[in-house]
Design an enzyme around this catalytic site. Structure first.
Site, mmCIF file in Angstrom:
data_model
loop_
_atom_site.group_PDB
_atom_site.id
_atom_site.type_symbol
_atom_site.label_atom_id
_atom_site.label_comp_id
_atom_site.label_asym_id
_atom_site.label_seq_id
_atom_site.Cartn_x
_atom_site.Cartn_y
_atom_site.Cartn_z
ATOM 1 C CE LYS A 195 -3.186 2.942 6.121
ATOM 2 N NZ LYS A 195 -2.997 4.318 5.590
ATOM 3 C CB SER B 274 -2.717 5.497 9.515
ATOM 4 O OG SER B 274 -1.850 5.569 8.409
#
Length: 207
Positions: free
Chosen positions: A166, A127
């Site tokens: 993230k 990701s």
């Protein structure tokens, strides 16, 4: 190279030297850009490439502080220090928290500041690929409980007992955890359930 470009190149070099003298490790591209007043990382890369071609510096690929001033460390190579690898971290869907590992990785001060409270995690998932973090890489994390908006961090989602890697954006009563992948959507979580466990300061590419 024009006179103004030579002057800018000299400012870049002097900043790298002064940062190394003051901190015992070199600056990042973004730190150089901000300090010298350059408009983009590509301009930093241009001047560093010129300095390297003329033998003033060496660049170490795939590390955020991958700079060495030639001859600067002669006879006094920086001492390596160990950082514990405390397991894996999801760069994708959050993973359940796991027991800590007893493994370690040796780093030099050119990669991360040994005075900080650091640990390492192995990345699982894709990701964050647009931030140049791939599956299997190691991220070096400075342990802290707060982060600036948009900073890449290790986050614990308390309601699920899961953790993920993230970029973090506080949005009123919720937090947006933003991936760096064109086909992946952000994760939204109640701000009360989000706990920052550290910010990423370096990436070690596993070849």
């Amino acid at each position: 190279m024009s006179k103004s470009s030579r002057s800018q190149r000299e400012r870049v070099f002097q900043y790298v030297v002064s940062h190394l003298d003051e901190n015992c490790y070199p600056p990042t591209y973004d730190e150089i850009r901000e300090a010298v007043g350059l408009s983009s990382r590509s301009h930093v890369d241009y001047y560093l490439k010129s300095l390297e071609a003329d033998g003033y510096i060496q660049r170490i690929p795939r590390t955020p502080r991958g700079l060495r001033v030639v001859g600067r460390e002669a006879g006094r190579a920086p001492a390596a220090f160990e950082v514990k690898v405390e397991g894996t971290i999801a760069a994708g869907s959050p993973l359940e928290l796991a027991d800590r590992s007893d493994q370690g990785i040796d780093l030099s001060p050119e990669i991360a500041d040994p005075k900080k409270d650091l640990y390492a995690l192995q990345v699982q998932g894709e990701s964050m690929v647009d931030d140049l973090i791939a599956d299997g890489d190691l991220v070096i994390v400075e342990r802290q409980e707060e982060t600036h908006r948009g900073q890449m961090a290790v986050v614990h989602l308390q309601d699920r007992n899961e953790a993920t890697l993230k970029r973090v954006y506080a949005e009123e009563d919720r937090v947006r955890l933003q991936p760096a992948h064109p086909s992946m959507s952000p994760i939204y979580a109640d701000a009360r359930d989000v706990r920052v466990q550290g910010r990423v300061v370096a990436v070690i590419r596993q070849l």
